[in-house]
Design an enzyme around this catalytic site. Structure first.
Site, short mmCIF file in Angstrom:
data_model
loop_
_atom_site.label_atom_id
_atom_site.label_comp_id
_atom_site.label_asym_id
_atom_site.label_seq_id
_atom_site.Cartn_x
_atom_site.Cartn_y
_atom_site.Cartn_z
CG ASN A 15 110.33 4.27 61.60
OD1 ASN A 15 111.28 3.76 62.19
ND2 ASN A 15 110.40 5.46 61.04
CG HIS A 41 112.85 7.76 65.91
ND1 HIS A 41 111.60 7.91 65.34
CD2 HIS A 41 113.69 7.47 64.87
CE1 HIS A 41 111.68 7.73 64.03
NE2 HIS A 41 112.95 7.46 63.72
CB CYS A 86 117.09 4.97 62.06
SG CYS A 86 116.24 6.57 62.21
CG HIS A 87 117.96 8.99 57.85
ND1 HIS A 87 117.09 8.42 56.95
CD2 HIS A 87 117.28 9.99 58.44
CE1 HIS A 87 115.94 9.06 57.00
NE2 HIS A 87 116.03 10.02 57.88
#
Length: 433
Positions: free
Chosen positions: A148, A199, A169-170
């Site tokens: 990130n 996000h 990204c999980h």
């Protein structure tokens, strides 16, 4: 011998997850796993841990540690990136303490916000150096970025290098299940669709056997909001904007101008917002690692179960040509999300096979969701502009356009804050003009 290079291999637990996953893939047997980290002690720890795990898993990979980055990259087929530039001390401390003097509070500070901007500015130059090395010694490798701020770093790599890059990204694969579990709803036979930006991607559809689950989800969420819980910001966003967002409430509290406000301090308690959460996590992780290290690194019986992290599944799909669907961060080329800028990094469903990564076309997001995404994209694009041009004015632009920062501070305060952060970071940043 094919090669997977892990940059930031001193992130021992994450290396265990991603490289442990790779050890369990038949198509990866015989590969070299090349480890690189600037912290040679942590690198040694990771090597020893992975050697133990390899033995117990019966894997035939060859694990090699490098102290020369270019040699670690030479001939790689896949490069996994998990670095953190500046670490907790000094950089994370700076990212939190100086804004706090201006009355600007944060929770995580690793994506956008003033902390995310400066984390990007520290990291983009390092990643451009990675790209330069890769263009010389492994120009055809895939770069799997886990670091990130995901959108800014992946966007910079895709726009300013020739390296094939995907951001991972999980939060996407966990989103729907976590939402349902939090509302005591079953998770079986659920289909979902997610798209947006990292996000702040949106659960656009969720159904079970063709039945839309959103009406029940929203009803249950409104009831749950009557008592304090850990996901109150996301439930509020869903209530106001109509859709659930992928990343956690502590993250989203600082991506929008509505929740952390000095004029309305009661909102922090009302929405259960954990201010200064990331520094606390860092301290706990540092202390926890000292306690965990001996058992993890020197455990002769250490084994592993494959995780949900995308890395090994991407490599397996490319090696075997067995397709696999991921939520990936890619450039919005051709308008994959048609009401977001084409130079933005977006998170969309992607198909992975031997031909590489093929993003899917999403079309328009609901306009209110696209609008929220654009407020974050503005800051991401200006941060990249600052990093790639070396012009200080674009740092100011990025901060002035950041939703949370601009809602709290005046223009003069924002400029002064940026100047203080530039000075405090010193040599962790390049010189800006």
């Amino acid at each position: 011998m094919s090669k997977i290079t892990f940059l930031g291999a001193g992130s021992t637990i994450f290396a265990k997850n991603v490289l442990g996953d790779c050890m369990m893939v038949a198509a990866v047997q015989g590969f070299e796993l090349a480890l690189f980290d600037i912290d040679h002690e942590r690198l040694k720890d990771s090597q020893q841990m992975l050697d133990n795990m390899k033995k117990n898993l019966g894997s035939s990979v060859n694990i090699v540690s490098y102290t020369d980055r270019k040699e670690a990259l030479r001939g790689a087929k896949y490069v996994i990136n998990a670095i953190q530039v500046g670490g907790y001390s000094p950089s994370t401390i700076i990212d939190f303490d100086i804004p706090k003097k201006y009355g600007l509070r944060q929770t995580i500070a690793d994506t956008i916000g003033i902390g995310g901007i400066f984390r990007s500015l520290r990291t983009i130059p390092v990643m451009m150096n990675f790209a330069k090395d890769m263009e010389e010694v492994c120009p055809d490798a895939w770069f799997l970025n886990y670091t990130n701020p995901m959108a800014a770093l992946t966007g910079a790599m895709l726009r300013y290098s020739d390296i094939k890059t995907i951001g991972l990204c999980h939060s996407v694969q966990d989103c729907a299940n976590d939402l349902l579990k939090g509302l005591d709803m079953p998770t079986e036979n659920v289909q979902w669709k997610i798209a947006g930006i990292n996000h702040v991607a949106w659960l656009l559809e969720i159904n079970r056997n063709g039945i839309d689950l959103y009406p029940e989800i929203k009803e249950r969420a409104l009831e749950k909001q009557k008592t304090k819980h850990l996901d109150m910001v996301r439930y509020e966003l869903m209530n106001r904007f109509g859709y659930y967002v992928t990343e956690s409430s502590e993250h989203n509290a600082e991506y929008h101008p509505y929740f952390i406000k000095s004029k309305y301090p009661e909102l922090v308690d009302r929405f259960n917002i954990p201010l200064d959460e990331y520094p606390r996590r860092c301290i706990n992780q540092i202390e926890g690692w000292q306690k965990m290290r001996e058992g993890l690194v020197n455990d002769q019986n250490l084994t592993h179960s494959r995780t949900k992290e995308y890395g090994s599944y991407i490599i397996e799909a490319m090696e075997t040509d067995q397709p696999f669907k991921i939520g990936g961060n890619v450039l919005n080329t051709g308008g994959l999300i048609s009401n977001l800028p084409t130079n933005a990094c977006v998170e969309v469903p992607c198909l992975v096979d031997a031909s590489g990564v093929t993003p899917t076309y999403v079309g328009d997001l609901p306009e209110q969701l696209a609008a929220l995404n654009r407020t974050n994209i503005n800051t991401q694009l200006l941060t990249i502009e600052a990093a790639m041009t070396g012009k200080k004015e674009h740092i100011y632009h990025a901060a002035m356009l950041d939703p949370h920062t601009s809602a709290e501070l005046s223009i003069d305060e924002i400029v002064s804050l940026c100047d203080d952060l530039i000075e405090a970071h010193g040599n962790w940043l390049p010189k800006y003009i």
